[in-house]
Design an enzyme around this catalytic site. Structure first.
Site, PDB file in Angstrom:
ATOM      1  N   GLU A  12       0.830  -1.219   0.000  1.00  0.00           N
ATOM      2  CA  GLU A  12       0.000   0.000   0.000  1.00  0.00           C
ATOM      3  C   GLU A  12       0.861   1.264   0.000  1.00  0.00           C
ATOM      4  O   GLU A  12       0.469   2.293  -0.550  1.00  0.00           O
ATOM      5  CB  GLU A  12      -0.913   0.001   1.237  1.00  0.00           C
ATOM      6  N   THR A  86      -6.019  -0.158   1.939  1.00  0.00           N
ATOM      7  CA  THR A  86      -7.067  -0.792   1.154  1.00  0.00           C
ATOM      8  C   THR A  86      -8.226  -1.194   2.064  1.00  0.00           C
ATOM      9  O   THR A  86      -8.080  -1.249   3.280  1.00  0.00           O
ATOM     10  CB  THR A  86      -6.527  -2.025   0.407  1.00  0.00           C
ATOM     11  N   LYS A 171     -14.836  -1.308   4.784  1.00  0.00           N
ATOM     12  CA  LYS A 171     -14.462  -2.261   5.841  1.00  0.00           C
ATOM     13  C   LYS A 171     -12.953  -2.472   5.836  1.00  0.00           C
ATOM     14  O   LYS A 171     -12.398  -2.936   4.849  1.00  0.00           O
ATOM     15  CB  LYS A 171     -15.201  -3.582   5.582  1.00  0.00           C
ATOM     16  N   ASP A 172     -12.307  -2.130   6.950  1.00  0.00           N
ATOM     17  CA  ASP A 172     -10.855  -2.307   7.006  1.00  0.00           C
ATOM     18  C   ASP A 172     -10.446  -2.992   8.299  1.00  0.00           C
ATOM     19  O   ASP A 172     -11.291  -3.481   9.056  1.00  0.00           O
ATOM     20  CB  ASP A 172     -10.125  -0.961   6.805  1.00  0.00           C
ATOM     21  N   MET A 173      -9.120  -3.026   8.565  1.00  0.00           N
ATOM     22  CA  MET A 173      -8.629  -3.705   9.764  1.00  0.00           C
ATOM     23  C   MET A 173      -7.793  -2.803  10.671  1.00  0.00           C
ATOM     24  O   MET A 173      -7.187  -3.293  11.625  1.00  0.00           O
ATOM     25  CB  MET A 173      -7.811  -4.949   9.365  1.00  0.00           C
ATOM     26  N   GLU A 174      -7.728  -1.499  10.362  1.00  0.00           N
ATOM     27  CA  GLU A 174      -6.888  -0.599  11.173  1.00  0.00           C
ATOM     28  C   GLU A 174      -7.534   0.737  11.525  1.00  0.00           C
ATOM     29  O   GLU A 174      -7.177   1.345  12.543  1.00  0.00           O
ATOM     30  CB  GLU A 174      -5.569  -0.274  10.431  1.00  0.00           C
ATOM     31  N   ASP A 197     -11.921  -5.209  -2.646  1.00  0.00           N
ATOM     32  CA  ASP A 197     -12.907  -6.286  -2.739  1.00  0.00           C
ATOM     33  C   ASP A 197     -14.295  -5.766  -2.357  1.00  0.00           C
ATOM     34  O   ASP A 197     -14.420  -4.822  -1.592  1.00  0.00           O
ATOM     35  CB  ASP A 197     -12.520  -7.466  -1.831  1.00  0.00           C
TER      36      ASP A 197
HETATM   37  N1  ADE Z   1      -8.777  -4.734   3.555  1.00  0.00           N
HETATM   38  C1  ADE Z   1      -9.052  -4.957   2.265  1.00  0.00           C
HETATM   39  N2  ADE Z   1     -10.218  -5.609   2.120  1.00  0.00           N
HETATM   40  C2  ADE Z   1     -10.707  -5.811   3.369  1.00  0.00           C
HETATM   41  C3  ADE Z   1     -11.868  -6.429   3.891  1.00  0.00           C
HETATM   42  N3  ADE Z   1     -12.784  -6.985   3.102  1.00  0.00           N
HETATM   43  N4  ADE Z   1     -12.016  -6.457   5.227  1.00  0.00           N
HETATM   44  C4  ADE Z   1     -11.103  -5.895   6.037  1.00  0.00           C
HETATM   45  N5  ADE Z   1      -9.987  -5.316   5.612  1.00  0.00           N
HETATM   46  C5  ADE Z   1      -9.790  -5.258   4.277  1.00  0.00           C
END
Ligand code: ADE
Length: 237
Positions: A12, A86, A171-174, A197
């Site tokens: 990224e 992302t 939707k992410d993870m951070e 996605d």
């Molecule tokens: N980063 C990229 N796509 C993701 C997803 N579907 N969920 C969480 N983090 C993401």
């Protein structure tokens, strides 16, 4: 003026690290895993702090993002933090692969604490985003959406329920972990997210994410060039 990007994955960050020719500062955060890059654009200091790696892979997720953000704010004192990366998004909300969004809100979607009282509200987060986010999105012609964060790449039905209930779009993870730390220091936080996605496409998420990662990171780089140009030329910080 100092702008500090907090980014989870090398893929990224690499395109715009190369674009601006910014350099790694070896061992700056040792013994923490996060990595510092530093350069200058239009007379402004540009930092990129990567979450770092363990066992050869990027440390995605909230814990590493919180450590990176805390270290960055305490040691670099940025005027603004930009969480760039992302995300997943939703076709039914009009999203498409490699589209870049600016965040207009941020919360956790996988913290299931009962009650509408302080526990329930606090666990969701809903931290403030930089007040200039909307003006930036309008000036650069970028879409806006609410970032929701969880600790998993996949999406369980209870995650979807929470995302829909709170109007989540990205939707992410951070994101919320970065927002939490920024809120403690009252450091402005801007979100720049590119879609890898579509959570409602029916495809297997990791496969779709991997297939689109390169493309999404290219549009993310182009968007960040516009963002950096906008931020560095803005007066009155
Ligand atoms: N980063 C990229 N796509 C993701 C997803 N579907 N969920 C969480 N983090 C993401």
């Amino acid at each position: 003026m100092r702008i500090c990007y907090v980014v989870a994955m090398v893929a990224e960050a690499q395109p715009f690290i190369e674009r601006y020719g910014i350099r790694k500062v070896e061992g700056f955060f040792a013994p923490l895993p996060c990595q510092l890059y530093e350069g200058e654009v239009n007379g402004v200091t540009l930092n990129v702090v990567l979450n770092g790696q363990q066992q050869g892979s990027d440390l995605v997720g909230c814990e590493a993002a919180a450590v990176a953000t805390l270290s960055a704010i305490q040691q670099l004192h940025p005027d603004i933090v930009v969480n760039s990366g992302t995300c997943g998004a939703f076709r039914e909300k009009g999203a498409d692969i490699a589209e870049v969004y600016i965040g207009n809100g941020v919360m956790f979607h996988d913290r299931r604490v009962p009650g509408d009282d302080a526990w329930g509200t606090q666990s969701l987060g809903n931290y403030p985003v930089w007040e200039g986010s909307q003006a930036l999105a309008e000036a650069l012609g970028m879409k806006m959406g609410k970032v929701t964060t969880g600790s998993s790449l996949d999406m369980q039905p209870c995650d979807l329920e929470m995302i829909q209930k709170h109007g989540g779009e990205l939707k992410d993870m951070e994101g919320a972990a970065v927002g939490f730390v920024c809120s403690l220091f009252k450091t402005p936080i801007l979100y720049v997210k590119s879609v890898t996605d579509l959570c409602d496409s029916g495809a297997e998420t990791f496969e779709e994410f991997s297939r689109n990662l390169h493309r999404a990171c290219e549009t993310l780089k182009t968007a960040n060039e516009q963002v950096i140009d906008y931020l560095t030329k803005r007066v009155n910080w």
